[in-house]
Design a protein around this motif. Structure first.
Motif, PDB file in Angstrom:
ATOM      1  N   LEU A 159     -43.941   2.946  78.672  1.00 38.19           N
ATOM      2  CA  LEU A 159     -43.137   2.853  79.871  1.00 38.19           C
ATOM      3  C   LEU A 159     -43.389   3.693  80.657  1.00 38.19           C
ATOM      4  CD1 LEU A 159     -40.505   1.557  80.989  1.00 38.19           C
ATOM      5  CD2 LEU A 159     -39.332   3.435  79.835  1.00 38.19           C
ATOM      6  N   ASP A 160     -43.759   5.095  80.411  1.00 39.89           N
ATOM      7  CA  ASP A 160     -44.564   5.849  81.293  1.00 39.89           C
ATOM      8  C   ASP A 160     -45.762   5.652  81.951  1.00 39.89           C
ATOM      9  OD1 ASP A 160     -42.235   7.856  80.660  1.00 39.89           O
ATOM     10  OD2 ASP A 160     -43.439   8.793  79.212  1.00 39.89           O
ATOM     11  N   LEU A 162     -46.700   2.305  82.533  1.00 39.66           N
ATOM     12  CA  LEU A 162     -46.325   1.279  83.365  1.00 39.66           C
ATOM     13  C   LEU A 162     -45.442   1.760  84.798  1.00 39.66           C
ATOM     14  CD1 LEU A 162     -45.052  -1.583  80.798  1.00 39.66           C
ATOM     15  CD2 LEU A 162     -47.059  -1.208  81.834  1.00 39.66           C
ATOM     16  N   LYS A 163     -44.895   2.575  84.404  1.00 40.97           N
ATOM     17  CA  LYS A 163     -44.039   3.594  85.679  1.00 40.97           C
ATOM     18  C   LYS A 163     -45.164   3.890  86.695  1.00 40.97           C
ATOM     19  CE  LYS A 163     -39.296   4.048  84.029  1.00 40.97           C
ATOM     20  NZ  LYS A 163     -38.504   5.205  83.315  1.00 40.97           N
ATOM     21  N   LYS A 164     -45.948   4.826  86.092  1.00 37.83           N
ATOM     22  CA  LYS A 164     -46.943   5.611  86.733  1.00 37.83           C
ATOM     23  C   LYS A 164     -48.032   4.431  87.528  1.00 37.83           C
ATOM     24  CE  LYS A 164     -50.592   8.552  85.612  1.00 37.83           C
ATOM     25  NZ  LYS A 164     -51.315   8.843  84.210  1.00 37.83           N
ATOM     26  N   ASN A 166     -47.050   1.799  88.721  1.00 34.25           N
ATOM     27  CA  ASN A 166     -46.201   0.936  89.637  1.00 34.25           C
ATOM     28  C   ASN A 166     -46.268  -0.412  89.309  1.00 34.25           C
ATOM     29  OD1 ASN A 166     -44.876   2.956  91.548  1.00 34.25           O
ATOM     30  ND2 ASN A 166     -46.995   3.354  92.383  1.00 34.25           N
ATOM     31  N   SER A 168     -44.518  -3.959  88.183  1.00 37.56           N
ATOM     32  CA  SER A 168     -43.243  -4.527  88.463  1.00 37.56           C
ATOM     33  C   SER A 168     -43.193  -5.847  87.491  1.00 37.56           C
ATOM     34  CB  SER A 168     -43.303  -5.276  89.811  1.00 37.56           C
ATOM     35  OG  SER A 168     -43.319  -4.321  90.710  1.00 37.56           O
ATOM     36  N   SER A 188     -39.407  -4.945  77.578  1.00 42.44           N
ATOM     37  CA  SER A 188     -40.066  -4.917  78.854  1.00 42.44           C
ATOM     38  C   SER A 188     -38.891  -5.278  79.939  1.00 42.44           C
ATOM     39  CB  SER A 188     -41.127  -5.753  79.243  1.00 42.44           C
ATOM     40  OG  SER A 188     -41.319  -6.314  80.617  1.00 42.44           O
ATOM     41  N   PHE A 191     -36.142  -2.691  80.359  1.00 38.51           N
ATOM     42  CA  PHE A 191     -36.530  -1.736  81.193  1.00 38.51           C
ATOM     43  C   PHE A 191     -36.788  -2.097  82.593  1.00 38.51           C
ATOM     44  CE2 PHE A 191     -38.038   0.350  77.007  1.00 38.51           C
ATOM     45  CZ  PHE A 191     -36.925   1.452  76.991  1.00 38.51           C
ATOM     46  N   PHE A 193     -38.470  -4.529  84.063  1.00 34.77           N
ATOM     47  CA  PHE A 193     -39.611  -5.501  84.518  1.00 34.77           C
ATOM     48  C   PHE A 193     -39.261  -7.035  84.646  1.00 34.77           C
ATOM     49  CE2 PHE A 193     -41.360  -1.665  82.422  1.00 34.77           C
ATOM     50  CZ  PHE A 193     -41.489  -0.928  83.460  1.00 34.77           C
TER      51      PHE A 193
END
Ligand SMILES: [Zn+2]
Length: 221
Positions: A159-160, A162-164, A166, A168, A188, A191, A193
């Motif tokens: 998760l970290d 995918l967030k880092k 960016n 979508s 997914s 969270f 996406f």
């Protein structure tokens, strides 16, 4: 098939390739049809890998005494029912079944199929960054989703990541459709996406199971 879907135009996209390991393809926990999706995914990566911003391979990385193995329990056989119970809250359980030993770290069955890994050059496929994420290393915790364990008490770092990056949009394929692909797609979506499962690049264990998850689109690529 070329990739010209609208989904890839808005925001960054990640391709999640779940557990394409020998034990699921042709080993101890062989998924019917698993072998035939190896060239499908490989061709797809060659043609369309560059259209993603990140490609993540996940792996079941079990110790030999993993809780999901029937052999780790007295008088239990593979595919028998089993309930995972939270250590923090005994009322919090997750019902599933036990499996034959599979994907033990250090064995051939644990390795991702070489037709896929050989496409990785300097950490990239078609110029897109790749990453390998392991799950199920803790002997006491079972993971279906590559985001968290079945009791949703422990997380991987995906998760970290995918967030880092960016991200979508998350596209999920691999094995097995009704377990790790399904649950990774559900996480997914949960969270936040935009989540898609690539129906022609996955295969299921239970022949009677059908994919039906509101909010997750089933696509062909
Ligand atoms: Zn496993």
């Amino acid at each position: 098939m070329s990739l010209d879907s609208e989904q890839l135009k808005d925001g960054k996209s990640c391709l999640l390739i779940i557990d394409m390991q020998y034990d699921f393809i042709n080993g101890s926990l062989k998924v019917n049809g698993g072998e035939e999706i190896v060239p499908v995914i490989s061709d797809f990566l060659k043609k369309n890998g560059n259209q993603f911003d990140l490609i993540v391979f996940t792996k079941d990385d079990h110790p030999s005494n993993h809780i999901s193995f029937a052999s780790s329990h007295k008088d239990k056989k593979p595919f028998e029912e089993y309930a995972y119970v939270s250590e923090k809250d005994p009322n919090h359980t997750f019902k599933s079944c036990l499996w034959p030993d599979h994907c033990v770290v250090g064995t051939h069955g644990n390795e991702i199929h070489s037709d896929l890994t050989k496409l990785i050059d300097n950490g990239k496929i078609n110029n897109t960054k790749t990453l390998v994420v392991g799950k199920g290393m803790d002997p006491k915790r079972e993971y279906y989703s590559c985001f968290n364990d079945v009791l949703e008490e422990h997380n991987t770092d995906i998760l970290d990541v995918l967030k880092k990056e960016n991200i979508s949009n998350v596209f999920v394929c691999g094995l097995a459709y009704d377990y790790c692909v399904l649950n990774s797609a559900k996480s997914s979506k949960k969270f936040g996406f935009n989540t898609y499962v690539i129906d022609n690049m996955t295969r299921k264990i239970d022949p009677n199971w059908e994919f039906n998850e509101p909010g997750i689109e089933k696509i062909q690529m």
